[in-house]
Design an enzyme around this catalytic site. Sequence first.
Site, PDB file in Angstrom:
ATOM      1  N   ASP A  40      32.243  45.240  38.860  1.00  0.00           N
ATOM      2  CA  ASP A  40      31.688  44.734  40.110  1.00  0.00           C
ATOM      3  C   ASP A  40      30.626  43.692  39.792  1.00  0.00           C
ATOM      4  O   ASP A  40      30.020  43.714  38.719  1.00  0.00           O
ATOM      5  CB  ASP A  40      31.079  45.877  40.933  1.00  0.00           C
ATOM      6  N   ASP A  66      31.052  38.204  37.431  1.00  0.00           N
ATOM      7  CA  ASP A  66      31.873  37.469  38.386  1.00  0.00           C
ATOM      8  C   ASP A  66      33.268  37.331  37.794  1.00  0.00           C
ATOM      9  O   ASP A  66      33.477  36.590  36.831  1.00  0.00           O
ATOM     10  CB  ASP A  66      31.247  36.097  38.635  1.00  0.00           C
ATOM     11  N   ASN A  93      41.054  44.831  43.119  1.00  0.00           N
ATOM     12  CA  ASN A  93      40.562  45.117  44.461  1.00  0.00           C
ATOM     13  C   ASN A  93      39.453  44.179  44.923  1.00  0.00           C
ATOM     14  O   ASN A  93      39.276  43.977  46.124  1.00  0.00           O
ATOM     15  CB  ASN A  93      40.068  46.570  44.521  1.00  0.00           C
ATOM     16  N   TYR A 159      41.024  32.704  53.427  1.00  0.00           N
ATOM     17  CA  TYR A 159      41.300  34.110  53.134  1.00  0.00           C
ATOM     18  C   TYR A 159      42.785  34.404  53.305  1.00  0.00           C
ATOM     19  O   TYR A 159      43.402  35.067  52.462  1.00  0.00           O
ATOM     20  CB  TYR A 159      40.470  34.997  54.061  1.00  0.00           C
ATOM     21  N   LYS A 163      45.374  35.699  50.299  1.00  0.00           N
ATOM     22  CA  LYS A 163      46.084  36.977  50.312  1.00  0.00           C
ATOM     23  C   LYS A 163      47.600  36.779  50.333  1.00  0.00           C
ATOM     24  O   LYS A 163      48.342  37.583  49.750  1.00  0.00           O
ATOM     25  CB  LYS A 163      45.624  37.822  51.493  1.00  0.00           C
ATOM     26  N   THR A 194      34.409  49.179  55.999  1.00  0.00           N
ATOM     27  CA  THR A 194      33.599  48.751  54.861  1.00  0.00           C
ATOM     28  C   THR A 194      32.606  47.707  55.354  1.00  0.00           C
ATOM     29  O   THR A 194      32.573  47.352  56.523  1.00  0.00           O
ATOM     30  CB  THR A 194      34.469  48.126  53.750  1.00  0.00           C
TER      31      THR A 194
END
Length: 255
Positions: A40, A66, A93, A159, A163, A194
């Site tokens: 992370d 990163d 993820n 985005y 994806k 989240t």
Amino acid sequence: MNSTIDFERRGVIVTGAGSGIGRAAALQFARLGAKVLVADINATGAADVVKEIEAGGGTALAVVGDLSDQDAVDEVITTAVDSLGDLTVLVNNAGIMDSMTATGDVSDAEWERVIRINLTAPFLLTRAALPYLTAGGRGAIVNTASAAALRGSAAGTAYTVSKHGLLGLTRSTAVMYRDRGVRVNAVAPGGTLTNVMDSITVDADGAAAIQRYRENVGRGASPDEIAAAIVFLASDAASNINGVVLPVDNGWSAV
């Protein structure tokens, strides 16, 4: 316990594991016996997840960086192989939202940042992990896509494109490496509880998109519900499932 969902002593990398879906997946893998590398960009979040796994008797370590940077990717893979002694599962993820920006208003900076983190980073990690996943003959990769990978109205342009591209990476790698013992699948979460939306600002087009999203998405999923699908796809229970994109969206993709 279902013996086919057992990761005893297997090395598992989960990116974006400091919070949300990644945290939930890391904890579930650890409860099933996996040795987990928590990757992370947030050092505090990653350290907290490692502590939580260790408190439950599991094995985990953190790598902070990163993942759109090749050096960070190299550190993740090297650390997993050297410290965990095994690499069987990679969960790509980690990701970020865009600002729900329409195509004509997307800045170069937003485009490059979102594509780099959501698509290039999974590619870099997959490429680096494949020699180890193929060596064991039963490697698994699970990519966290999105409902935005299945439609054009769930997010902004950057985005959505990132994806959709992640699905291409999933399917191409699945076909290319199926005869070398590696399965590659993706989950496509719908609304999930989240904090991924907390840091974005939106214009009028973005606000309208969010409103349409809220009208159609139904009940939001918990991170644990998405994580359970990730763990299943990575497990031997899914041994003949390859190249699949699994919506985990309470039926939103059926609307």
